[in-house]
Scaffold this motif. Structure first.
Motif: not given
Length: 585
Positions: A121-135
């Motif tokens: 899950g750390i991979f999808i979480a980081t990809a979404l964080c890089a897009k500006g979402l709060r994760v």
């Protein structure tokens, strides 16, 4: 006294040949003593190896106690009835607004996305964080990688760079071993050699630590040592309940808790898997010849294990922990039913077969780790559509797996860009109902068509096929793919099934070895072949749509209403990925 069970001895027939009891005298009385159960070779070896703490994810535990727990879980799966069971209800739908509930002020944190399960899950979480979402990530253990390396190619890891999860230099930092050439071997038949396929040994400890630091630097939050107790889905939010009576609030929850996620059990109603890949192996020190790898090596014939049969396959790679260290896997495909072999039974055979396969004596090796795992697959609903609003399955939990190993890391890298962009678009448009989220895990005919491979590679009782049939079939297929060249062989070795290469391979097999066809029908069964034919035709249809319809539709996407555009983008992705056309040499 504590080592024996004592029974009075009358000196008659209890000492017959083969009787397990021993005579022991205590005072004037003679007793028969049953020695304490002798530890199996597997137990002795595993208890002699020093292991660290367990981590999350498949293959994250190495102890004998963890092996017994997994074998018990596997036995429960095998003995379960085919009828639909009623699993624990983890997700509940609440038909009102969270902001008007009595819990509205009790959340410990509020996020755009909560990811349950941190190892992948750390991979999808980081990809979404890089897009500006709060994760935020919720992980029941410490969020760290296992000691055992992941094998992958650099081409696949570059997908993580493209979505902002890694920098290119991070690949070198996380790489523990490199090796070429790589063999596809078939006992007593021949070998096929390839380059740059699964030729990197990536340290999960280093990789996840790198991604974890990047995630935190982007503002991500990690809750370690927290277990998921339940999920309440409101009209305006999803509430994650932790076992410590804490709650976290989010707009979307991503279930990355793996094959045995409690949410997946609820969605599948406790249904048995249709197939299982059982894996055992070791990382050991003492291999003098240790420069190349085996992507796959098939045994020449079916072996007897317990009350069933098994066709064994092997993988072997140099390990990054030392120049003489090597990882060896033995795996087999089975259907979960009473009498199926246990992992410990497979390990007992592994100790005999591995030295012969690797050309080394077991006495000359130092066992560093014993590795084991079970990987389930389902014929239906893989990928798994969303069953609830605001809840999406990811990784192994979603059923997007390798068609050969049933593992999820390689599939994760290929789909991460598609999924992170789709989730980001869904969040921006608030398209978080189950029918919208299901478009992110769509039907993929190439994944469904690959079910036939697992069925063909499984040993069956009473099929009247030769004992060496599976080895012969694999050699024939790989030999045909090699003759057809890299555009056919390399996608398949990287778990990508495409209509053109598959059609060419099947055609060449029928031309060069037509006598094998009757055994295929006996091994697989006519119903399975008919079911597979539907997916094969859909694979061709998706290839046509992605090749010819996509260029017509795509220019009009920006002229459509936003939700319609969102859905059409997902359809175009489903055509492309479902046909395997995302793969480029």
């Amino acid at each position: 006294m504590s080592l024996f069970q004592l029974q009075p001895f009358n000196g008659i027939s209890q000492l017959a040949v083969g009787n397990p009891f021993q005579q022991k005298k205590y005072g004037r009385r003679t007793f028969l003593c049953r020695p304490q159960a002798v530890a199996s070779r597997t137990q002795r070896i595993m208890e002699s190896v020093s292991v660290s703490g367990e981590v999350g994810g498949a293959g994250g535990a190495y102890s004998y106690e963890a092996l017994k727990r997994l074998d018990q879980l596997w036995s429960n799966i095998c003995s379960a009835q085919e009828v639909v069971q009623e699993p624990q209800q983890v997700v509940s739908t609440v038909p009102n607004l969270f902001r008007s509930s009595n819990l509205a002020n009790k959340a410990q944190g509020s996020y755009d996305v909560l990811v349950c399960g941190g190892t992948l899950g750390i991979f999808i979480a980081t990809a979404l964080c890089a897009k500006g979402l709060r994760v935020a990530i919720v992980e029941r253990n410490a969020l760290k990688g296992r000691e055992q390396e992941w094998n992958i190619s650099r081409k696949e890891l570059m997908e993580l760079v493209e979505v902002g999860v890694l920098e290119e230099e991070d690949i070198d930092r996380a790489t523990a071993a490199k090796f070429n050439p790589n063999r596809c071997g078939f006992e007593r038949k021949g070998d096929i050699w390839v380059e740059d396929i699964l030729n990197l040994g990536i340290s999960p400890v280093k990789l996840i630590e790198i991604v974890k630091k990047r995630f935190i630097s982007l503002g991500g939050v990690i809750f370690e040592g927290c277990s998921v107790a339940g999920i309440d889905v409101y009209e305006d939010a999803a509430v994650l309940k932790l076992s410590e009576d804490e709650i976290l609030l989010s707009r979307l929850i991503i279930d990355a808790m793996g094959n045995f996620s409690p949410v997946v059990k609820q969605i599948r109603c406790g249904k048995k898997p249709d197939g299982i890949c059982l894996v055992v192996g070791t990382c050991a020190r003492g291999f003098e010849k240790n420069s190349n790898s085996d992507v796959i090596y098939s045994s020449s014939s079916v072996k007897k294990v317990g009350n069933s049969k098994a066709q064994y396959f092997w993988e072997a790679f140099p390990a990054g922990s030392g120049p003489l260290d090597r990882t060896t896997y033995m795996f087999t495909y089975v259907e979960p039913q009473p009498g199926s072999p246990k992992l410990e039974e497979l390990l007992e055979q592994y100790w005999d077969l591995m030295p012969e396969y690797q050309g080394v004596s077991l006495d000359d090796l130092e066992i560093l780790r014993v590795i084991y795992g079970i990987f389930p697959t389902y014929r239906e609903s893989s990928p798994l559509p969303s069953a609830f609003n605001r809840v999406l399955q990811f990784g192994d939990a979603s059923g997007i797996q390798s068609p050969v190993s049933f593992g999820g890391f390689g599939s994760l890298t290929r789909h991460l860009g598609r999924l992170s962009s789709g989730i980001y678009e869904a969040m921006n448009g608030d398209y978080l109902e189950s029918q919208d989220l299901s478009l992110l895990n769509p039907y993929m005919p190439n994944l469904s068509a690959s079910w036939l491979f697992q069925r063909a590679m499984s040993a069956k009782e009473h099929t009247n096929v030769p004992e060496d049939f599976i080895n012969e079939l694999l050699y024939t297929n790989f030999n045909c793919m090699q003759r057809l060249g890299d555009p056919v062989l390399r996608p398949f070795l990287q778990d990508v099934v495409q209509f053109g290469p598959l059609s060419k391979t099947l055609g060449l097999v029928m031309l060069t070895n037509p006598q094998i066809l009757p055994s295929i029908f006996k091994q697989v069964g006519v119903p399975v072949l008919l079911d597979w034919s539907k997916h094969f035709l859909m694979l061709g249809y998706y290839t046509f749509l992605s090749t010819f319809a996509d260029p017509v539709v795509r220019p009009f996407l920006n002229t459509l209403p936003s939700k319609t555009s969102f859905r059409w983008r997902r359809h175009l992705e489903a055509w492309k990925y479902g046909a395997g056309l995302d793969y480029k040499l």
